[in-house]
Design an enzyme around this catalytic site. Structure first.
Site, mmCIF file in Angstrom:
data_model
loop_
_atom_site.group_PDB
_atom_site.id
_atom_site.type_symbol
_atom_site.label_atom_id
_atom_site.label_comp_id
_atom_site.label_asym_id
_atom_site.label_seq_id
_atom_site.Cartn_x
_atom_site.Cartn_y
_atom_site.Cartn_z
ATOM 1 N NE ARG A 19 -0.080 -0.125 11.554
ATOM 2 C CZ ARG A 19 1.207 0.050 11.246
ATOM 3 N NH1 ARG A 19 1.549 0.417 10.036
ATOM 4 N NH2 ARG A 19 2.133 -0.136 12.173
ATOM 5 C CG HIS B 178 -0.342 -0.089 2.515
ATOM 6 N ND1 HIS B 178 0.134 -1.289 3.036
ATOM 7 C CD2 HIS B 178 -0.087 0.842 3.476
ATOM 8 C CE1 HIS B 178 0.634 -1.089 4.240
ATOM 9 N NE2 HIS B 178 0.537 0.199 4.535
#
Length: 284
Positions: A275, A260
């Site tokens: 996260r 990503h």
């Protein structure tokens, strides 16, 4: 049936009306089934508080604490985990603002450099800039399949060394003792360049520009040639999807099968994300 829409040709699915409820005993199976099928799953408008965020993550998998946490200030702002919540050690804060500009704009996968690489990441949008700040994902299985049969056969036999030093070395510029301690605790790791996914048996390219430093058994020039080819293959738009964040959104992705890229195009605005990562399985 839960309404869903594909985001990209090779990966990505969006659920607009589904609620991530940690009290739902079927939540883990449902999310993991979507995850293994689509590699990245987006849940719109969740607006989870931190307590619920952690409970949702624990329902989906085994949460882990990042090795380089800092409860006071980031070791390296934006890159090194900022862990501001003592009661929730699983949560990593990824915060950028006018003074600390976005610095995650490189194709990577989370914690590939660990002996047991992280399986999944769960990211929630806390504060989203008025424009910009998208995230892109790339399907590493599709990238592998795009290569010629001869190239795939060659790569299948190789191993790549992953190292955190390229990411966190600046944090130890004046701390040789701390650097040596962390190097001993987290040495560089060798993983297959082509990983057979432990849950799907799919073959995926398993190296990225951030942590993949060399191929075992090759001289530096040949190692760099092959790694550059592998890394550039992952960057091709054909294998990607792009997600435009709104506050409260949650993304969950497979770190073994994807890379990503966080687009840093929102300066001087604030972008705050949180996260949680999920433990993986030992690589055979």
């Amino acid at each position: 049936m839960v309404a869903r829409r594909r985001l990209g040709t090779h990966l990505g699915v969006v659920l607009d009306d589904f609620r991530l409820d940690p009290a739902d005993p079927a939540l883990g199976d449902f999310v993991n089934e979507l995850l293994l099928q689509h590699k990245v799953v987006f849940f719109k408008g969740q607006h989870l508080d931190r307590h619920t965020f952690v409970k949702v993550a624990r329902r989906i998998g085994r949460t882990e604490v990042h090795p380089f946490i800092s409860e006071n200030d980031p070791v390296v702002h934006g890159i090194s985990p900022f862990q501001p919540y003592h009661e929730y050690p699983e949560i990593t804060g990824i915060y950028h603002d006018e003074k600390h500009t976005g610095n995650l704009n490189a194709w990577h996968s989370d914690l590939n450099w660990r002996e047991v690489p992280t399986f999944g990441s769960i990211l929630r949008g806390v504060q989203i800039p008025p424009r910009g700040g998208d995230t892109l994902w790339s399907n590493m299985g599709a990238a592998y399949r795009s290569l010629s049969e001869a190239t795939r056969s060659e790569l299948d036999e190789m191993r790549v060394v992953h190292d955190w030093m390229q990411i966190y070395f600046p944090a130890f510029a004046n701390d040789d003792e701390g650097l040596n301690r962390m190097r001993e605790k987290y040495p560089a790791q060798s993983h297959p360049l082509v990983l057979t996914h432990p849950f799907t048996d799919e073959k995926v390219l398993f190296s990225n520009k951030v942590s993949g430093v060399r191929i075992e058994g090759l001289d530096e020039a040949e190692s760099r040639r092959i790694l550059d080819m592998v890394h550039l293959t992952a960057w091709r738009p054909e294998f990607q999807c792009r997600f435009q964040w709104e506050e409260g959104d949650v993304a969950i992705w497979d770190n073994l099968a994807t890379q990503h890229y966080a687009v840093s195009d929102y300066w001087p605005h604030v972008r705050k994300m949180e996260r949680i990562t999920l433990e993986g399985e030992p690589i055979k």
